[in-house]
Design an enzyme around this catalytic site. Sequence first.
Site, short mmCIF file in Angstrom:
data_model
loop_
_atom_site.label_atom_id
_atom_site.label_comp_id
_atom_site.label_asym_id
_atom_site.label_seq_id
_atom_site.Cartn_x
_atom_site.Cartn_y
_atom_site.Cartn_z
N LYS A 1 8.43 2.51 1.46
CA LYS A 1 8.08 1.09 1.29
C LYS A 1 9.34 0.26 1.01
O LYS A 1 9.56 -0.77 1.64
CB LYS A 1 7.06 0.92 0.16
CG LYS A 1 5.65 1.37 0.56
CD LYS A 1 4.69 1.52 -0.61
CE LYS A 1 3.39 2.16 -0.15
NZ LYS A 1 2.46 2.48 -1.23
N GLN B 1 2.16 2.26 -7.65
CA GLN B 1 1.80 3.38 -6.77
C GLN B 1 0.73 4.26 -7.41
O GLN B 1 0.82 4.64 -8.57
CB GLN B 1 3.07 4.20 -6.46
CG GLN B 1 2.85 5.32 -5.46
CD GLN B 1 2.45 4.83 -4.07
OE1 GLN B 1 3.01 3.88 -3.54
NE2 GLN B 1 1.48 5.49 -3.48
N ASP C 1 -1.72 -5.02 -2.51
CA ASP C 1 -2.56 -3.86 -2.18
C ASP C 1 -4.01 -4.29 -1.95
O ASP C 1 -4.80 -3.54 -1.38
CB ASP C 1 -2.53 -2.85 -3.33
CG ASP C 1 -1.56 -1.70 -3.07
OD1 ASP C 1 -1.19 -1.48 -1.90
OD2 ASP C 1 -1.21 -1.00 -4.05
#
Length: 295
Positions: free
Chosen positions: A55, A99, A122
């Site tokens: 990422k 994460q 997200d």
Amino acid sequence: MSDSPKIIDGKATAKAVLEQCRVEVAELTTQGLRPGLAVVLVGSDPASQVYVGSKTRTCEDLGIYSEKIELPTETTQDELLEVVRSLNENPAIHGILVQSPPPPHIDEDAVVRAIDPAKDVDGFHPENVAKLALEDPSGFIPCTPNGCMELLKTAGIETSGKEAVVIGRSMIVGKPMALLLMGREGNATVTIAHSRTRDLATVCQRADIIIAAIGKPDFVTADFVKNGAVIIDVGINRIPDSSKKSGFRLTGDVDFQSVSKKCSAITPVPGGVGPMTIAMLMKNTIKAARQIGNV
Ligand code: NAD
């Protein structure tokens, strides 16, 4: 059915999305609004480290400002919430993700709720979940199901009026996937199957489109699949393999060998849904920057 289905190329589709992102990032940066993404990793889960690394590398490649915040496993809930709060206040950061999965002592739901919904790239914050259900375009759609929709679209697969079966009901993949397919863009008739579904193979046999998000290697076999169905394999499973340098190989939730003989189109693993997830994260980060910066 034909022995050679269309292989839906996630790598190529993701590359095209990322090239568009690169152009947008350059434009925004010229206007004084460089998009910024913060990725927070608690602990040292090897798969998470790989995801976080790719990422931030993708950000760097596109010109997106990125911060990788690596915290030790023993980080407390309060310490993590403090990090999130300071990122919420940081004007250089437009997207924040923590994460998953965090270590077991962390309350992941509370952490997600602490992220400013305007920076929740997200798409896991309840406000963004509601916006998805409401089809409010200002919300953030979770990256993996959004990537699946993009793959279907670019592969020219019609979803309107089709029977779709989504296997899996997680908040990360299954539920948002079903909402997207049944919504105004997808217009499909959707069945959600899960671990308590009876006679899953029969349920799947009526599907024109199967989305597999189960987390069990090679679980969907040819007997689940109607001739000519389209298969999107979300699964990423690590199988020990001593012939590989890494010691493992990746396989999906679909038994590619047998299913590819019956379906009309299928995503490979790796190289299908995986690359799309990161590409959609970059798109969401740019969208967050635009919305925060009013550009
Ligand atoms: P999860 O464990 O949260 O959910 C799995 C779902 O599968 C559950 O809803 C469960 O009800 C269902 N399930 C389990 N056993 C079943 C059975 N026997 N029959 C029917 N349904 C069953 O997992 P998740 O986070 O949704 O991820 C699913 C898979 O997708 C995993 O392999 C994960 O690694 C992968 N994944 C890939 C990406 C990507 O970028 N490609 C992103 C997220 C997840």
